[in-house]
Design a protein around this motif. Structure first.
Motif, PDB file in Angstrom:
ATOM      1  N   ALA A  35      45.893  46.811  60.559  1.00 54.62           N
ATOM      2  CA  ALA A  35      44.980  47.224  59.491  1.00 54.62           C
ATOM      3  C   ALA A  35      43.648  46.486  59.576  1.00 54.62           C
ATOM      4  N   ASN A  36      42.695  46.971  58.786  1.00 55.24           N
ATOM      5  CA  ASN A  36      41.385  46.336  58.664  1.00 55.24           C
ATOM      6  C   ASN A  36      41.306  45.696  57.283  1.00 55.24           C
ATOM      7  N   THR A  37      41.135  44.381  57.231  1.00 54.88           N
ATOM      8  CA  THR A  37      41.121  43.647  55.967  1.00 54.88           C
ATOM      9  C   THR A  37      39.755  43.024  55.742  1.00 54.88           C
ATOM     10  N   ARG A  38      39.192  43.273  54.550  1.00 54.86           N
ATOM     11  CA  ARG A  38      37.877  42.730  54.218  1.00 54.86           C
ATOM     12  C   ARG A  38      37.860  42.257  52.771  1.00 54.86           C
ATOM     13  N   ILE A  39      36.972  41.309  52.499  1.00 55.06           N
ATOM     14  CA  ILE A  39      36.658  40.947  51.121  1.00 55.06           C
ATOM     15  C   ILE A  39      35.455  41.782  50.700  1.00 55.06           C
ATOM     16  N   GLU A  40      35.596  42.544  49.619  1.00 53.67           N
ATOM     17  CA  GLU A  40      34.508  43.400  49.148  1.00 53.67           C
ATOM     18  C   GLU A  40      34.253  43.154  47.666  1.00 53.67           C
ATOM     19  N   ASN A  41      32.981  43.214  47.289  1.00 53.96           N
ATOM     20  CA  ASN A  41      32.621  43.104  45.881  1.00 53.96           C
ATOM     21  C   ASN A  41      32.675  44.493  45.261  1.00 53.96           C
ATOM     22  N   VAL A  42      33.490  44.651  44.220  1.00 52.34           N
ATOM     23  CA  VAL A  42      33.744  45.965  43.632  1.00 52.34           C
ATOM     24  C   VAL A  42      33.715  45.848  42.113  1.00 52.34           C
ATOM     25  N   SER A  43      33.821  47.002  41.448  1.00 53.59           N
ATOM     26  CA  SER A  43      34.067  47.028  40.009  1.00 53.59           C
ATOM     27  C   SER A  43      35.341  47.827  39.769  1.00 53.59           C
ATOM     28  N   TYR A  44      35.823  47.814  38.542  1.00 51.43           N
ATOM     29  CA  TYR A  44      37.078  48.517  38.277  1.00 51.43           C
ATOM     30  C   TYR A  44      36.929  50.017  38.502  1.00 51.43           C
ATOM     31  N   HIS A  45      35.708  50.556  38.361  1.00 52.99           N
ATOM     32  CA  HIS A  45      35.472  51.988  38.599  1.00 52.99           C
ATOM     33  C   HIS A  45      35.792  52.373  40.042  1.00 52.99           C
ATOM     34  N   ASP A  46      35.700  51.392  40.944  1.00 49.62           N
ATOM     35  CA  ASP A  46      35.920  51.663  42.366  1.00 49.62           C
ATOM     36  C   ASP A  46      37.400  51.727  42.729  1.00 49.62           C
ATOM     37  N   LEU A  47      38.269  51.286  41.832  1.00 47.30           N
ATOM     38  CA  LEU A  47      39.681  51.102  42.150  1.00 47.30           C
ATOM     39  C   LEU A  47      40.569  52.002  41.298  1.00 47.30           C
ATOM     40  N   ILE A  48      41.768  52.268  41.810  1.00 48.74           N
ATOM     41  CA  ILE A  48      42.711  53.151  41.130  1.00 48.74           C
ATOM     42  C   ILE A  48      43.920  52.338  40.684  1.00 48.74           C
ATOM     43  N   PRO A  49      44.236  52.370  39.380  1.00 49.47           N
ATOM     44  CA  PRO A  49      45.390  51.604  38.905  1.00 49.47           C
ATOM     45  C   PRO A  49      46.705  52.207  39.389  1.00 49.47           C
ATOM     46  N   THR A  50      47.699  51.354  39.556  1.00 54.05           N
ATOM     47  CA  THR A  50      49.032  51.813  39.947  1.00 54.05           C
ATOM     48  C   THR A  50      50.087  51.285  38.981  1.00 54.05           C
ATOM     49  N   GLN A  51      49.643  50.725  37.886  1.00 56.19           N
ATOM     50  CA  GLN A  51      50.548  50.174  36.876  1.00 56.19           C
ATOM     51  C   GLN A  51      50.175  50.790  35.548  1.00 56.19           C
ATOM     52  N   ASN A  52      51.159  51.193  34.761  1.00 53.00           N
ATOM     53  CA  ASN A  52      50.914  51.944  33.537  1.00 53.00           C
ATOM     54  C   ASN A  52      50.599  51.074  32.331  1.00 53.00           C
ATOM     55  N   PHE A  53      50.446  49.770  32.524  1.00 54.03           N
ATOM     56  CA  PHE A  53      50.242  48.882  31.378  1.00 54.03           C
ATOM     57  C   PHE A  53      49.454  47.649  31.793  1.00 54.03           C
ATOM     58  N   VAL A  54      48.872  47.011  30.793  1.00 52.78           N
ATOM     59  CA  VAL A  54      48.421  45.627  30.903  1.00 52.78           C
ATOM     60  C   VAL A  54      48.860  44.910  29.631  1.00 52.78           C
ATOM     61  N   LEU A  55      49.031  43.606  29.745  1.00 53.73           N
ATOM     62  CA  LEU A  55      49.472  42.789  28.622  1.00 53.73           C
ATOM     63  C   LEU A  55      48.346  41.857  28.176  1.00 53.73           C
ATOM     64  N   LYS A  56      48.083  41.851  26.869  1.00 51.40           N
ATOM     65  CA  LYS A  56      47.048  40.964  26.340  1.00 51.40           C
ATOM     66  C   LYS A  56      47.362  39.507  26.641  1.00 51.40           C
ATOM     67  N   GLU A  57      48.652  39.168  26.629  1.00 52.53           N
ATOM     68  CA  GLU A  57      49.067  37.805  26.956  1.00 52.53           C
ATOM     69  C   GLU A  57      48.557  37.391  28.332  1.00 52.53           C
ATOM     70  N   GLN A  58      48.658  38.285  29.316  1.00 53.33           N
ATOM     71  CA  GLN A  58      48.221  37.978  30.665  1.00 53.33           C
ATOM     72  C   GLN A  58      46.698  37.890  30.752  1.00 53.33           C
ATOM     73  N   ILE A  59      46.018  38.755  30.018  1.00 51.16           N
ATOM     74  CA  ILE A  59      44.546  38.704  29.989  1.00 51.16           C
ATOM     75  C   ILE A  59      44.092  37.354  29.436  1.00 51.16           C
ATOM     76  N   ARG A  60      44.771  36.877  28.407  1.00 50.77           N
ATOM     77  CA  ARG A  60      44.418  35.570  27.828  1.00 50.77           C
ATOM     78  C   ARG A  60      44.615  34.452  28.848  1.00 50.77           C
ATOM     79  N   LYS A  61      45.664  34.541  29.649  1.00 48.59           N
ATOM     80  CA  LYS A  61      45.899  33.507  30.667  1.00 48.59           C
ATOM     81  C   LYS A  61      44.827  33.529  31.756  1.00 48.59           C
ATOM     82  N   ILE A  62      44.400  34.731  32.126  1.00 47.38           N
ATOM     83  CA  ILE A  62      43.322  34.827  33.122  1.00 47.38           C
ATOM     84  C   ILE A  62      42.025  34.264  32.550  1.00 47.38           C
ATOM     85  N   HIS A  63      41.791  34.536  31.265  1.00 46.55           N
ATOM     86  CA  HIS A  63      40.603  33.964  30.620  1.00 46.55           C
ATOM     87  C   HIS A  63      40.664  32.431  30.657  1.00 46.55           C
ATOM     88  N   ALA A  64      41.842  31.864  30.400  1.00 47.33           N
ATOM     89  CA  ALA A  64      41.995  30.411  30.444  1.00 47.33           C
ATOM     90  C   ALA A  64      41.744  29.877  31.849  1.00 47.33           C
TER      91      ALA A  64
END
Length: 200
Positions: A35-64
């Motif tokens: 495969a070809n692997t690169r680091i790219e600067n993106v926004s969420y509009h550029d990506l497609i989710p594959t998980q049907n949920f997010v948890l506020k608890e996890q968002i708070r941990k990322i903020h921390a």
């Protein structure tokens, strides 16, 4: 979250881990070998989710984490490698903070790992670095499929999923096949932050 120590790894260290990633169902198969692997600067509009949920608890941990590493002079949105860190809650096994991991399948940039990181930066209108992997052989495509409805189909919960909630749409017809194609990244620690609900 009380972080007691951390280490910063380079982009080459990150690429080495990706190249050595194997399938859970067969440790002799390396899905990113050609495969070809690169680091790219993106926004969420550029990506497609594959998980049907997010948890506020996890968002708070990322903020921390964002606040902690910002004080150390590290912008995790611009991370080009990965970071390991230990917490008083985590015991002896370190956690690993990577850029979101994205595989381009049928020209669709699927978020394979990092939904909460992507949502965190999406809420801030901020771009971020992601590991984008292209030219993956079809015989080793990931089990994840795009979330129905895209970002509009992603539901937000506090810290526990409702009973019977379907976390993801899966590519393969049986649980055994989907487990077989799970990526085993050989990072020196856990790439999942501690969470209350069960399951990956």
């Amino acid at each position: 979250m009380n972080i007691i120590d951390y280490d910063v790894y380079s982009s080459q260290d990150l690429f080495d881990v990706i190249s050595r990633t194997n399938l859970l169902g067969n440790p002799d198969i390396y899905p990113f070998a050609g495969a070809n692997t690169r680091i790219e600067n993106v926004s969420y509009h550029d990506l497609i989710p594959t998980q049907n949920f997010v948890l506020k608890e996890q968002i708070r941990k990322i903020h921390a984490l964002d606040r902690f590493f910002s004080v150390q002079g590290i912008d995790i949105a611009k991370n080009k490698g990965f970071i390991t860190f230990n917490t008083t809650e985590g015991g002896k096994t370190p956690y690993v903070l990577t850029p979101p991991l994205v595989e381009v399948i049928d020209d669709q940039p699927l978020i394979i790992d990092g939904m909460h990181r992507v949502k965190y930066w999406a809420d801030r209108g901020q771009s971020f670095n992601a590991v984008v992997i292209r030219n993956i052989d079809q015989s080793v495509w990931p089990y994840q499929l795009p979330t129905r409805g895209g970002w509009a189909g992603v539901q937000i919960f506090d810290n526990v999923l409702p009973d019977g909630f379907v976390r993801k749409q899966k590519r393969y017809p049986t649980p055994e096949q989907n487990k077989y194609f799970f990526r085993e990244y050989p990072f020196p620690g856990l790439i999942k932050l501690m969470r209350e609900h069960t399951g990956r």
